[in-house]
Scaffold this active site. Structure first.
Site, short mmCIF file in Angstrom:
data_model
loop_
_atom_site.label_atom_id
_atom_site.label_comp_id
_atom_site.label_asym_id
_atom_site.label_seq_id
_atom_site.Cartn_x
_atom_site.Cartn_y
_atom_site.Cartn_z
N HIS A 9 0.82 -1.21 0.00
CA HIS A 9 0.00 0.00 0.00
C HIS A 9 0.85 1.26 0.00
O HIS A 9 1.99 1.27 0.49
CB HIS A 9 -0.93 0.02 1.22
CG HIS A 9 -0.21 0.08 2.53
ND1 HIS A 9 0.32 1.24 3.04
CD2 HIS A 9 0.09 -0.89 3.43
CE1 HIS A 9 0.90 1.00 4.20
NE2 HIS A 9 0.77 -0.29 4.46
N ARG A 60 -6.06 1.00 3.89
CA ARG A 60 -4.92 1.49 3.12
C ARG A 60 -4.57 0.56 1.96
O ARG A 60 -4.18 1.03 0.88
CB ARG A 60 -3.70 1.72 4.03
CG ARG A 60 -3.24 0.51 4.85
CD ARG A 60 -2.29 1.00 5.93
NE ARG A 60 -1.66 -0.06 6.72
CZ ARG A 60 -2.18 -0.59 7.80
NH1 ARG A 60 -3.40 -0.21 8.22
NH2 ARG A 60 -1.52 -1.52 8.49
N GLU A 87 -1.71 -6.76 7.63
CA GLU A 87 -0.37 -6.52 8.16
C GLU A 87 -0.15 -7.35 9.43
O GLU A 87 -1.11 -7.82 10.07
CB GLU A 87 -0.23 -5.02 8.46
CG GLU A 87 1.09 -4.57 9.09
CD GLU A 87 2.31 -4.91 8.27
OE1 GLU A 87 2.63 -6.12 8.16
OE2 GLU A 87 2.97 -3.99 7.76
N HIS A 179 0.56 -5.56 2.55
CA HIS A 179 1.34 -4.82 3.54
C HIS A 179 2.78 -5.33 3.59
O HIS A 179 3.07 -6.42 3.10
CB HIS A 179 0.68 -4.97 4.91
CG HIS A 179 -0.78 -4.62 4.89
ND1 HIS A 179 -1.25 -3.37 5.22
CD2 HIS A 179 -1.87 -5.34 4.53
CE1 HIS A 179 -2.57 -3.34 5.07
NE2 HIS A 179 -2.97 -4.53 4.66
#
Length: 228
Positions: A9, A60, A87, A179
């Site tokens: 991202h 994100r 993440e 991520h």
């Protein structure tokens, strides 16, 4: 020949503020939006056209995917979201300023929490303002209270093998918007990187990484699309 496209991202608000983010849901900055748009424009210019998209449950990564696909005129392609692409969970470090945490605990300890393979940060307190146990998007999921990179790999890889790899094996090009640590898990597996070496691998924001595939397996070294 199908390809696997990995995109971290774009810059998030907490990247900018130098805070530990993990599973907490923060949005992109203007710079992050620009990085995502540039990634999509680059894919279009290079003819690197995905057929199917995968992303996490986090804003994100989702918005990075959508901005990139819009820039490439591909917003219509099928998309799957899954928490296993989230993440790494930073536990009790979530929300803390990274430099203030170094000042309090020392560079060595913070480096271990951030970069060791199998040592997780301290547990998040139940009921913390960052505790996502009650978030509706995670209903029915045993939300972790902290994760090491090893823990992250142990949820990402089974999902990749069961869900993403078969799509690649069918001949389709796949984009994964995720991520730093969930992508490290994939790169470690696909490139055969050791436990020690993977912790030092940096994955820049908004830069598409490409793996050529053949018969469901990587057929060449990964490369940055911007370098072709």
């Amino acid at each position: 020949m199908p390809n696997l496209i990995l995109v971290r991202h774009g810059q998030s608000q907490w990247n900018l503020e130098n805070r530990f983010t993990g599973w907490w849901d923060v949005d992109l900055t203007e710079k992050g939006e620009a990085e995502a748009k540039a990634a999509g424009e680059l894919m279009a210019a290079k003819g690197m056209i995905p057929d199917v998209a995968f992303t996490s449950y986090q804003t994100r990564a989702i918005r990075t995917l959508h901005i990139a696909l819009r820039a490439a005129n591909l917003l219509w392609i099928p998309e799957t979201k899954d928490w296993r692409l989230n993440e790494r969970h930073y536990g009790g470090l979530t929300g803390l300023d990274k430099q203030e945490t170094r000042d309090k605990h020392g560079d060595k300890q913070v480096h271990i929490w951030r970069r060791s393979f199998d040592t997780p940060p301290p547990l998040m307190d139940k009921g913390s303002e960052f505790d996502l146990s009650g978030d509706p998007r995670y209903a029915g999921i045993d939300v972790p209270m902290t994760e090491s990179l090893k823990d992250t790999i142990e949820r990402v890889l089974p999902y990749y093998e069961s869900t993403i790899q078969p799509v690649l094996a069918s001949g389709k090009t796949v984009i994964v918007s995720a991520h730093g640590n969930s992508l490290r898990a994939l790169v470690k597996h696909l490139s055969g990187i050791s436990d020690d070496e993977i912790t030092g691998l940096e994955i820049p924001t908004g830069q598409p990484i490409v793996y050529p595939f053949e018969n469901g397996q990587p057929s060449g070294e990964r490369y940055y699309l911007s370098e072709t």
